[in-house]
Structures are given as C-alpha cells and as structure tokens.
Scaffold this motif. Structure first.
Motif, PDB file in Angstrom:
ATOM      1  N   VAL A  24      36.843  93.434 -31.851  1.00 39.12           N
ATOM      2  CA  VAL A  24      37.360  93.667 -30.498  1.00 39.12           C
ATOM      3  C   VAL A  24      38.281  92.535 -30.072  1.00 39.12           C
ATOM      4  O   VAL A  24      39.294  92.766 -29.379  1.00 39.12           O
ATOM      5  N   LEU A  25      37.980  91.308 -30.503  1.00 37.06           N
ATOM      6  CA  LEU A  25      38.718  90.138 -30.027  1.00 37.06           C
ATOM      7  C   LEU A  25      39.601  89.507 -31.097  1.00 37.06           C
ATOM      8  O   LEU A  25      39.905  88.310 -31.024  1.00 37.06           O
ATOM      9  N   LYS A  26      40.034  90.289 -32.093  1.00 39.71           N
ATOM     10  CA  LYS A  26      40.807  89.691 -33.178  1.00 39.71           C
ATOM     11  C   LYS A  26      42.246  89.403 -32.789  1.00 39.71           C
ATOM     12  O   LYS A  26      42.923  88.599 -33.433  1.00 39.71           O
ATOM     13  N   GLY A  27      42.748  90.032 -31.731  1.00 39.22           N
ATOM     14  CA  GLY A  27      44.112  89.782 -31.279  1.00 39.22           C
ATOM     15  C   GLY A  27      44.256  88.391 -30.690  1.00 39.22           C
ATOM     16  O   GLY A  27      43.289  87.768 -30.254  1.00 39.22           O
ATOM     17  N   ARG A  28      45.492  87.892 -30.671  1.00 40.39           N
ATOM     18  CA  ARG A  28      45.745  86.557 -30.143  1.00 40.39           C
ATOM     19  C   ARG A  28      46.139  86.654 -28.671  1.00 40.39           C
ATOM     20  O   ARG A  28      47.192  87.182 -28.330  1.00 40.39           O
ATOM     21  N   SER A  29      45.252  86.158 -27.811  1.00 40.37           N
ATOM     22  CA  SER A  29      45.516  86.111 -26.378  1.00 40.37           C
ATOM     23  C   SER A  29      44.581  85.079 -25.762  1.00 40.37           C
ATOM     24  O   SER A  29      43.579  84.685 -26.370  1.00 40.37           O
ATOM     25  N   ARG A  30      44.912  84.645 -24.549  1.00 43.12           N
ATOM     26  CA  ARG A  30      44.073  83.645 -23.894  1.00 43.12           C
ATOM     27  C   ARG A  30      42.689  84.194 -23.578  1.00 43.12           C
ATOM     28  O   ARG A  30      41.684  83.495 -23.721  1.00 43.12           O
ATOM     29  N   SER A  31      42.640  85.442 -23.149  1.00 43.36           N
ATOM     30  CA  SER A  31      41.335  86.034 -22.821  1.00 43.36           C
ATOM     31  C   SER A  31      40.470  86.152 -24.069  1.00 43.36           C
ATOM     32  O   SER A  31      39.264  85.868 -24.028  1.00 43.36           O
ATOM     33  N   ASN A  32      41.068  86.574 -25.193  1.00 45.51           N
ATOM     34  CA  ASN A  32      40.295  86.673 -26.434  1.00 45.51           C
ATOM     35  C   ASN A  32      39.786  85.303 -26.881  1.00 45.51           C
ATOM     36  O   ASN A  32      38.642  85.161 -27.337  1.00 45.51           O
ATOM     37  N   SER A  33      40.623  84.285 -26.746  1.00 49.06           N
ATOM     38  CA  SER A  33      40.199  82.927 -27.115  1.00 49.06           C
ATOM     39  C   SER A  33      39.035  82.474 -26.238  1.00 49.06           C
ATOM     40  O   SER A  33      38.087  81.834 -26.720  1.00 49.06           O
ATOM     41  N   PHE A  34      39.089  82.821 -24.962  1.00 50.63           N
ATOM     42  CA  PHE A  34      38.014  82.442 -24.050  1.00 50.63           C
ATOM     43  C   PHE A  34      36.696  83.097 -24.451  1.00 50.63           C
ATOM     44  O   PHE A  34      35.657  82.436 -24.533  1.00 50.63           O
ATOM     45  N   PHE A  35      36.724  84.392 -24.729  1.00 53.36           N
ATOM     46  CA  PHE A  35      35.494  85.103 -25.061  1.00 53.36           C
ATOM     47  C   PHE A  35      34.963  84.697 -26.444  1.00 53.36           C
ATOM     48  O   PHE A  35      33.754  84.730 -26.678  1.00 53.36           O
ATOM     49  N   ARG A  36      35.845  84.308 -27.351  1.00 55.09           N
ATOM     50  CA  ARG A  36      35.374  83.766 -28.631  1.00 55.09           C
ATOM     51  C   ARG A  36      34.637  82.457 -28.405  1.00 55.09           C
ATOM     52  O   ARG A  36      33.579  82.206 -29.003  1.00 55.09           O
ATOM     53  N   ALA A  37      35.200  81.611 -27.544  1.00 55.51           N
ATOM     54  CA  ALA A  37      34.547  80.330 -27.241  1.00 55.51           C
ATOM     55  C   ALA A  37      33.191  80.548 -26.577  1.00 55.51           C
ATOM     56  O   ALA A  37      32.226  79.844 -26.868  1.00 55.51           O
ATOM     57  N   VAL A  38      33.109  81.550 -25.690  1.00 56.52           N
ATOM     58  CA  VAL A  38      31.843  81.867 -25.027  1.00 56.52           C
ATOM     59  C   VAL A  38      30.794  82.279 -26.059  1.00 56.52           C
ATOM     60  O   VAL A  38      29.628  81.881 -25.990  1.00 56.52           O
ATOM     61  N   ALA A  39      31.219  83.098 -27.034  1.00 58.24           N
ATOM     62  CA  ALA A  39      30.286  83.554 -28.066  1.00 58.24           C
ATOM     63  C   ALA A  39      29.824  82.402 -28.952  1.00 58.24           C
ATOM     64  O   ALA A  39      28.663  82.355 -29.380  1.00 58.24           O
ATOM     65  N   TYR A  40      30.723  81.455 -29.221  1.00 61.29           N
ATOM     66  CA  TYR A  40      30.389  80.358 -30.133  1.00 61.29           C
ATOM     67  C   TYR A  40      29.614  79.240 -29.440  1.00 61.29           C
ATOM     68  O   TYR A  40      28.906  78.468 -30.107  1.00 61.29           O
ATOM     69  N   PHE A  41      29.709  79.159 -28.131  1.00 62.43           N
ATOM     70  CA  PHE A  41      29.121  78.041 -27.393  1.00 62.43           C
ATOM     71  C   PHE A  41      27.635  77.824 -27.689  1.00 62.43           C
ATOM     72  O   PHE A  41      27.205  76.670 -27.874  1.00 62.43           O
ATOM     73  N   PRO A  42      26.775  78.865 -27.736  1.00 60.70           N
ATOM     74  CA  PRO A  42      25.350  78.614 -28.039  1.00 60.70           C
ATOM     75  C   PRO A  42      25.123  77.939 -29.383  1.00 60.70           C
ATOM     76  O   PRO A  42      24.124  77.232 -29.559  1.00 60.70           O
ATOM     77  N   HIS A  43      26.040  78.164 -30.329  1.00 63.74           N
ATOM     78  CA  HIS A  43      25.880  77.564 -31.654  1.00 63.74           C
ATOM     79  C   HIS A  43      26.078  76.049 -31.604  1.00 63.74           C
ATOM     80  O   HIS A  43      25.586  75.328 -32.482  1.00 63.74           O
TER      81      HIS A  43
END
Length: 278
Positions: free
Chosen positions: A78-97
């Motif tokens: 869902v978030l493979k495209g390059r955009s600021r919103s996608n980068s934000f949601f990827r960071a949110v997903a990775y944050f718990p790690h």
C-alpha cells in the motif's frame, strides 16, 4: 582473515563448544560438573513444563511469523510509492521496532492490565473488566497481537527496499497488457521479491522461537504458564533454579531447532525457485 577468524572462534565457536559439553553434565553453576551423558536430553522430553512451553513457542512462532510477514507485505504494498505521507506511515510502522521490547511490554501491560487504560474505559460504561493478560486464552492472544504489532514494521522496511529492485519495465509491460494494480502486485512484484520474503520469514521465525523479553514484561509467563515460551522457561526457571546443566541442554536443543527450521524454510524456497525455473 586471521583476526576475524580468531575473534569468531573465541566469541562463538568456543562458547558453543563449552555449552554443548555442559549440556551433558549435572551442574549447578558452583560445584564441579558431573558428566551424565544424555540424561538432560531425556529429561527435556519427559518434562511437562518443557512440552507446554514448546506448544506456546510453536504457536507464537507460527502465528506471529505469518502475521508479521503478511501484514508487513500488505502494508508495504500500500505504501510502496514515494510520497511524504507514505514515508510518514512507514516510520510509524517501524517506530515500535526501535523501542526496547521490555518497554513495549510494560507499556501494553499498563494498557491491557486489569486496571489498565482499556479496562478503566470499559468500566466507565459499566462493562466488566476483560482479562486480556489474566485469562489463559486472552493472554496468549494478547501476547501474539503485541508481538505482531511490534515486529511487522521491520518487515515493511525490508519489503519497501525490495520493491525498489523490481524493474520498471516489467511493471510497464504488465500495465500495457491491461493488468490491474492488484494483478501487478500479485503476479509481478511479489514473485520478484520472493527471496526477500524468505529471508524475512526465516528472521521472524528464528526470532520468535527465542521470544523472551516481551513475555517477561507483558505477562511474566502467566497465567498458569499459558504464555511461557521455551526461552522464558530456560532463563527464568532452569537457570534461576541452579539447574545449569539442564538449562544448557535446553539452550542447545533450542539452537538446533532454530537452525533446522531456518534450513528447512530456505530449502523449500530454493525448491520452489528451481521448480519455477524448470
């Protein structure tokens, strides 16, 4: 290569060799070790607590791996495209790690505990507290859910990076042939990153077989041992009870099982690749 070989030998080969030797002894960590052959390994298969902990470990490893890899792959698609919103949601997903698993466990214990945020909210509506961490069934489900939530972000990063290696020409050709976005993802993108999916599966599977820190801080292995993993049994029960020889045998057995599963998953993936190529 000399320094690297020496360092690897001292830090890995020698400790493993010592552990294997100690697994054949009766040792409490203080008195001299007495060689007893395979007795520790026989006891390992006769010990009811080991059997129960292996059942819990296998369930966590199987469901957790499917959940983390599957959710991570879907999220990354869902978030493979390059955009600021996608980068934000990827960071949110990775944050718990990024946060320590022990801290995450204590955080979720404060949320799901008997007097936690969720039950306090339910109580304000006159609803009885739910035993998220104190009911045997709910506790295991809660533990697996927190493990998946905490770990799937790592897979998102792996898969998003892998998507960048898919040739644009293949996607353009599929689009020209009239393939939908879903068809391109399932027929082109996912097969192209299959080796990365295998790596993620092995990493998650081996990691979950050794799950310990979240168990300690979230459930403490309870209630009634319903969330006690094999690693937790080794560290919190066997070593604590000065059964060092037996605990070492358990550790060696865990190492062998982890290696065997990793080799099995890799072999199955290679067989599928060979069948596809043939």
């Amino acid at each position: 290569m000399g320094p690297a070989v020496i360092l690897y030998t001292v830090m890995t080969v020698v400790p493993v060799g010592v552990a294997v030797y100690l697994s054949f002894t009766d040792w409490d960590g203080f008195s001299p070790a007495a060689f007893i052959g395979l007795e520790n390994y026989r006891h390992l298969f006769d010990d009811p607590s080991s059997t129960q902990s292996w059942y819990v470990t296998a369930l966590i490893a199987a469901v957790g791996t499917v959940g983390m890899v599957g959710l991570g792959l879907a999220y990354a698609l869902v978030l493979k495209g390059r955009s600021r919103s996608n980068s934000f949601f990827r960071a949110v997903a990775y944050f718990p790690h990024v946060i320590s698993a022990l801290i995450l466990g204590y955080l979720w214990a404060a949320i799901l505990g008997t007097n936690g945020a969720v039950n306090n909210t339910l109580g304000s509506f006159g609803i009885e507290p739910v035993g998220f961490l104190f009911d045997e069934t709910f506790a295991l489900v809660s533990l697996i859910a927190v493990i998946v939530w905490a770990g799937f972000g790592f897979n998102v990063v792996l898969f998003v990076a892998a998507f960048q290696t898919v040739p644009a020409e293949l996607l353009e050709a599929a689009a020209i042939d009239g393939a939908s976005r879903r068809q391109m993802n399932m027929k082109v993108v996912v097969p192209m990153i299959a080796p990365v999916v295998t790596v993620a599966t092995v990493l998650n599977l081996v990691g979950l077989i050794r799950a310990y820190d979240l168990v300690v801080s979230l459930t403490g292995g309870g209630p009634a041992g319903s969330t006690q993993t094999f690693s937790y049994l080794i560290l919190a029960r066997s070593f604590e009870g000065t059964k060092v020889g037996y605990a070492t045998a358990q550790s060696v057995f865990l190492m062998v099982v982890s290696a065997a599963l990793a080799l099995l998953v890799t072999a199955l993936r290679n067989r599928q690749d060979q069948a596809a190529a043939g």
